[in-house]
Design a protein around this motif. Structure first.
Motif, PDB file in Angstrom:
ATOM      1  N   CYS A 142       0.837  -1.206   0.000  1.00 32.50           N
ATOM      2  CA  CYS A 142       0.000   0.000   0.000  1.00 32.50           C
ATOM      3  C   CYS A 142       0.875   1.259   0.000  1.00 32.50           C
ATOM      4  O   CYS A 142       0.607   2.215  -0.747  1.00 32.50           O
ATOM      5  N   GLU A 143       1.893   1.265   0.824  1.00 31.63           N
ATOM      6  CA  GLU A 143       2.795   2.405   0.885  1.00 31.63           C
ATOM      7  C   GLU A 143       3.490   2.611  -0.458  1.00 31.63           C
ATOM      8  O   GLU A 143       3.651   3.747  -0.924  1.00 31.63           O
ATOM      9  N   GLU A 144       3.889   1.509  -1.097  1.00 27.95           N
ATOM     10  CA  GLU A 144       4.543   1.604  -2.407  1.00 27.95           C
ATOM     11  C   GLU A 144       3.573   2.133  -3.464  1.00 27.95           C
ATOM     12  O   GLU A 144       3.951   2.963  -4.299  1.00 27.95           O
ATOM     13  N   LEU A 145       2.324   1.676  -3.428  1.00 28.03           N
ATOM     14  CA  LEU A 145       1.316   2.189  -4.361  1.00 28.03           C
ATOM     15  C   LEU A 145       1.098   3.691  -4.168  1.00 28.03           C
ATOM     16  O   LEU A 145       1.011   4.448  -5.144  1.00 28.03           O
ATOM     17  N   GLU A 146       1.004   4.115  -2.917  1.00 28.19           N
ATOM     18  CA  GLU A 146       0.808   5.537  -2.648  1.00 28.19           C
ATOM     19  C   GLU A 146       1.995   6.358  -3.147  1.00 28.19           C
ATOM     20  O   GLU A 146       1.810   7.427  -3.725  1.00 28.19           O
ATOM     21  N   ARG A 147       3.220   5.857  -2.937  1.00 28.71           N
ATOM     22  CA  ARG A 147       4.397   6.590  -3.426  1.00 28.71           C
ATOM     23  C   ARG A 147       4.399   6.676  -4.947  1.00 28.71           C
ATOM     24  O   ARG A 147       4.798   7.678  -5.520  1.00 28.71           O
ATOM     25  N   SER A 148       3.938   5.595  -5.581  1.00 29.31           N
ATOM     26  CA  SER A 148       3.980   5.558  -7.046  1.00 29.31           C
ATOM     27  C   SER A 148       2.838   6.322  -7.696  1.00 29.31           C
ATOM     28  O   SER A 148       3.028   6.975  -8.727  1.00 29.31           O
ATOM     29  N   PHE A 149       1.628   6.240  -7.138  1.00 31.57           N
ATOM     30  CA  PHE A 149       0.458   6.786  -7.826  1.00 31.57           C
ATOM     31  C   PHE A 149      -0.106   8.058  -7.197  1.00 31.57           C
ATOM     32  O   PHE A 149      -0.708   8.864  -7.893  1.00 31.57           O
ATOM     33  N   CYS A 150       0.011   8.214  -5.923  1.00 32.72           N
ATOM     34  CA  CYS A 150      -0.667   9.302  -5.243  1.00 32.72           C
ATOM     35  C   CYS A 150       0.251  10.518  -5.114  1.00 32.72           C
ATOM     36  O   CYS A 150       0.964  10.669  -4.121  1.00 32.72           O
ATOM     37  N   LYS A 151       0.193  11.347  -6.114  1.00 35.57           N
ATOM     38  CA  LYS A 151       0.965  12.589  -6.113  1.00 35.57           C
ATOM     39  C   LYS A 151      -0.015  13.735  -6.244  1.00 35.57           C
ATOM     40  O   LYS A 151      -1.193  13.548  -6.513  1.00 35.57           O
TER      41      LYS A 151
END
Length: 178
Positions: A119-128
């Motif tokens: 989840c943390e990796e997804l947020e770093r990758s997609f949630c900007k």
């Protein structure tokens, strides 16, 4: 079994070959009295008259009290050994159940930890700040899809745990009804 209970039963079985009438005669007792005394001794009470008669019989006939005491010790040790073995088997099964529960809990914790890392990796990758999904609250958002999937997975896990507990309770009820 007390020593005197064992002493009387040992005498009946070994010295009198299982014949209670013969034992009563050799002890110098009437059979109805012998039967009453034996019943009293087997219930946990004592009888000085029977104790004295047993000692006199062993002295008079040259029987060995040592053999009876050794036999008593062996019988007591064997009984204790069986009881210890039963307790040991229960301990082993309980430890195995605890170990199994711990392994399941560790696997669940590893799964949750891995999901959190993902989840943390997804947020770093997609949630900007410039994420097109963020402002639209779109269902196409990859982190949102993954979070929905995790939510569903945890609900399924709870259902499975509830089902296992109700099945275990049902089995316990069935065993208690027997």
């Amino acid at each position: 079994m007390t020593l005197m209970q064992y002493f009387l039963e040992y005498t009946i079985e070994h010295a009198c070959h299982g014949n209670r009438s013969e034992c009563a005669r050799r002890l110098g007792l009437e059979y109805p009295d012998f039967r009453r005394y034996r019943k009293r001794i087997l219930s946990g009470c004592g009888s000085h008259r029977v104790n004295e008669a047993l000692m006199n019989m062993y002295c008079r006939e040259g029987l060995s009290v040592d053999e009876m005491i050794i036999s008593y010790k062996e019988a007591v040790l064997q009984k204790e050994s069986v009881e210890e073995n039963i307790c040991h088997q229960k301990d082993i099964s309980m430890y195995a159940a605890i170990d199994e529960s711990m392994i399941k809990a560790q696997k669940t914790n590893q799964l949750i930890s891995s999901a959190r890392s993902f989840c943390e990796e997804l947020e770093r990758s997609f949630c900007k700040d410039d994420c097109r999904y963020r402002w639209n609250y779109s269902d196409d958002c990859p982190p949102r899809k993954f979070f929905a999937y995790l939510e569903w997975l945890f609900l399924e896990q709870k259902k499975e745990l509830k089902g296992n507990h109700s099945e275990e309770n049902k089995q316990c009820r069935e065993k208690s009804d027997l």
